[in-house]
Design a protein around this motif. Structure first.
Motif, PDB file in Angstrom:
ATOM      1  N   ASN B  18      45.262  39.532  34.059  1.00 35.11           N
ATOM      2  CA  ASN B  18      44.286  41.029  33.652  1.00 35.11           C
ATOM      3  C   ASN B  18      42.877  40.863  34.224  1.00 35.11           C
ATOM      4  O   ASN B  18      42.264  41.863  34.004  1.00 35.11           O
ATOM      5  CB  ASN B  18      44.648  41.213  32.283  1.00 35.11           C
ATOM      6  CG  ASN B  18      45.644  41.706  31.825  1.00 35.11           C
ATOM      7  OD1 ASN B  18      46.144  42.440  32.372  1.00 35.11           O
ATOM      8  ND2 ASN B  18      46.306  41.079  30.826  1.00 35.11           N
ATOM      9  N   ILE B  19      42.439  39.744  34.829  1.00 41.41           N
ATOM     10  CA  ILE B  19      40.922  39.803  35.127  1.00 41.41           C
ATOM     11  C   ILE B  19      41.048  39.865  36.807  1.00 41.41           C
ATOM     12  O   ILE B  19      42.053  39.659  37.371  1.00 41.41           O
ATOM     13  CB  ILE B  19      40.494  38.547  34.862  1.00 41.41           C
ATOM     14  CG1 ILE B  19      41.167  37.219  35.459  1.00 41.41           C
ATOM     15  CG2 ILE B  19      40.337  38.118  33.341  1.00 41.41           C
ATOM     16  CD1 ILE B  19      40.424  36.048  35.445  1.00 41.41           C
ATOM     17  N   ASP B  20      39.919  40.605  37.165  1.00 49.51           N
ATOM     18  CA  ASP B  20      39.641  40.889  38.522  1.00 49.51           C
ATOM     19  C   ASP B  20      38.935  39.450  39.008  1.00 49.51           C
ATOM     20  O   ASP B  20      37.816  39.387  38.709  1.00 49.51           O
ATOM     21  CB  ASP B  20      38.761  42.143  38.740  1.00 49.51           C
ATOM     22  CG  ASP B  20      38.512  42.341  40.368  1.00 49.51           C
ATOM     23  OD1 ASP B  20      37.929  43.595  40.452  1.00 49.51           O
ATOM     24  OD2 ASP B  20      38.813  41.482  40.955  1.00 49.51           O
ATOM     25  N   TYR B  21      39.611  38.745  40.053  1.00 48.36           N
ATOM     26  CA  TYR B  21      39.110  37.652  40.362  1.00 48.36           C
ATOM     27  C   TYR B  21      37.831  37.797  41.189  1.00 48.36           C
ATOM     28  O   TYR B  21      36.850  37.054  40.974  1.00 48.36           O
ATOM     29  CB  TYR B  21      39.906  36.789  41.299  1.00 48.36           C
ATOM     30  CG  TYR B  21      41.175  36.207  40.438  1.00 48.36           C
ATOM     31  CD1 TYR B  21      41.862  36.609  39.635  1.00 48.36           C
ATOM     32  CD2 TYR B  21      41.728  35.038  41.183  1.00 48.36           C
ATOM     33  CE1 TYR B  21      42.913  36.116  38.829  1.00 48.36           C
ATOM     34  CE2 TYR B  21      42.862  34.235  40.498  1.00 48.36           C
ATOM     35  CZ  TYR B  21      43.335  34.905  39.336  1.00 48.36           C
ATOM     36  OH  TYR B  21      44.444  34.168  38.950  1.00 48.36           O
ATOM     37  N   ASP B  22      37.927  38.763  41.823  1.00 47.67           N
ATOM     38  CA  ASP B  22      36.541  39.175  42.591  1.00 47.67           C
ATOM     39  C   ASP B  22      35.388  39.582  41.958  1.00 47.67           C
ATOM     40  O   ASP B  22      34.321  39.722  42.338  1.00 47.67           O
ATOM     41  CB  ASP B  22      36.969  40.293  43.808  1.00 47.67           C
ATOM     42  CG  ASP B  22      37.906  39.789  44.805  1.00 47.67           C
ATOM     43  OD1 ASP B  22      38.282  40.445  45.643  1.00 47.67           O
ATOM     44  OD2 ASP B  22      38.009  38.608  44.775  1.00 47.67           O
ATOM     45  N   VAL B  23      35.580  40.003  40.461  1.00 49.14           N
ATOM     46  CA  VAL B  23      34.516  40.188  39.798  1.00 49.14           C
ATOM     47  C   VAL B  23      34.077  38.930  38.800  1.00 49.14           C
ATOM     48  O   VAL B  23      32.906  38.497  38.734  1.00 49.14           O
ATOM     49  CB  VAL B  23      34.856  41.630  38.848  1.00 49.14           C
ATOM     50  CG1 VAL B  23      33.811  41.537  37.708  1.00 49.14           C
ATOM     51  CG2 VAL B  23      34.928  42.799  39.381  1.00 49.14           C
ATOM     52  N   GLY B  65      31.910  32.234  44.196  1.00 49.27           N
ATOM     53  CA  GLY B  65      32.657  32.578  42.903  1.00 49.27           C
ATOM     54  C   GLY B  65      34.099  32.924  43.118  1.00 49.27           C
ATOM     55  O   GLY B  65      34.912  32.410  42.369  1.00 49.27           O
ATOM     56  N   LYS B  66      34.383  33.754  44.280  1.00 51.85           N
ATOM     57  CA  LYS B  66      35.541  33.883  44.211  1.00 51.85           C
ATOM     58  C   LYS B  66      36.675  32.823  44.929  1.00 51.85           C
ATOM     59  O   LYS B  66      37.783  32.808  44.400  1.00 51.85           O
ATOM     60  CB  LYS B  66      35.797  35.147  45.465  1.00 51.85           C
ATOM     61  CG  LYS B  66      35.018  36.318  45.350  1.00 51.85           C
ATOM     62  CD  LYS B  66      35.223  37.475  46.387  1.00 51.85           C
ATOM     63  CE  LYS B  66      34.188  38.431  46.085  1.00 51.85           C
ATOM     64  NZ  LYS B  66      34.184  39.370  47.260  1.00 51.85           N
TER      65      LYS B  66
END
Lengths: 141, 147
Positions: B18-23, B65-66
């Motif tokens: 459910n998380i956006d890895y790029d964020v 981070g990504k």
């Protein structure tokens, strides 16, 4: 080291949290009990289940003490003097637990404040809670 | 071997799907560099890390981070063999990157805060405990090959 601006922001945040001290405090405590079961050993005399009056009362007490300290951070040693004595001679909570509680308080604040819990505020809050814990443990030895 | 309850497995899979890895990746790494500024020692070649705003808008930090989050995904997909999955990465962090393993915990804590801020009330005490247990295994595995 907290800058003047950081101290203002911290004081502001804790003033806003004072009306919901019970919710914030009990939330942080519950998180700590769930992630670090050893911390429960200090509460064998209380009912610390979710929603219990003991938990709410205790959470409120802790948050109000933190908020009081936040009002004038440069005077922490003065403000916390009675609590220093209490923790050193009566409660004798191992100070590593202060770190665990502080971490859970940060998580509670993150859940509560969402995006408003910015990295800058997170840093300031972490510094404040570390300073608070250090002062609390000062009379231990 | 790490024992995972059904709740823990479901929680980890749930959170990561459910998380956006790029964020989340960029948010966690930049937060770590702001909250624990000494971690910047490993990012000398990343350009402007002069203040929080610079760190948060730094494209190299965001990119890295990504990379970190995608690395974490490997553990999510191999929960029963995290130690083995990270053996190589552990060697890399020790022999090549020379990262003090205490730093892994700092990044893990920042990731917890980022996920908590996103999930709000859904990030309950039990969810937090499961997430932290998972990250503790990751952190331990990454530190395993240091000598």
């Amino acid at each position: 080291m907290l800058s003047k601006r950081e101290k203002e922001v911290i004081a502001e945040i804790w003033e806003r949290l004072t009306p919901v001290a019970e919710d914030i405090g009990s939330d942080a405590l519950l998180r700590m009990f769930a992630s670090y079961p050893g911390t429960k050993t200090y509460f064998s005399h209380l009912d610390i289940s979710s929603g219990s009056s003991h938990l709410l009362l205790h959470g409120k007490k802790i948050v109000l003490a933190i908020a009081e300290g936040a009002k004038d951070i440069s005077q922490l040693t003065v403000t916390l003097a009675p609590l220093q004595t209490l923790h050193a001679y009566q409660l004798r909570i191992d100070p590593t637990n202060f770190k665990l509680f502080s971490h859970c308080m940060l998580v509670t604040l993150a859940c509560h404040m969402g995006d408003d819990f910015t990295p800058v505020i997170h840093a300031a809050m972490d510094k404040f809670l570390s300073a608070f814990a250090a002062v609390l443990a000062e009379k231990y030895r | 071997m790490v024992e995972w309850t059904d709740f823990e497995r479901a929680t980890i899979q749930d959170i990561f799907s459910n998380i956006d890895y790029d964020v989340v990746g960029p948010a966690a790494l930049s937060r770590c560099l702001v909250v624990y500024p000494w971690t910047q020692r490993y990012f000398g070649g990343f350009g402007n890390l002069y203040n929080a705003a610079a760190i948060i808008s730094n494209p190299m930090v965001a990119n890295h981070g990504k990379v970190v989050l995608r690395g974490l995904e490997r553990a999510v997909n191999n929960m029963d063999s995290i130690k083995e999955t990270y053996a190589e990465l552990s060697v890399l962090h020790s022999e090549k990157l020379h990262v003090d393993p205490d730093n892994f915990k700092l990044l893990a804590d920042c990731l917890t805060i980022v996920v908590a801020a996103q999930m709000g009330g859904a990030f309950t005490g039990d969810v937090q405990a499961a997430f932290q247990k998972f990250l503790a295994v990751v952190v331990s595995s990454l530190g395993r090959q240091y000598h």
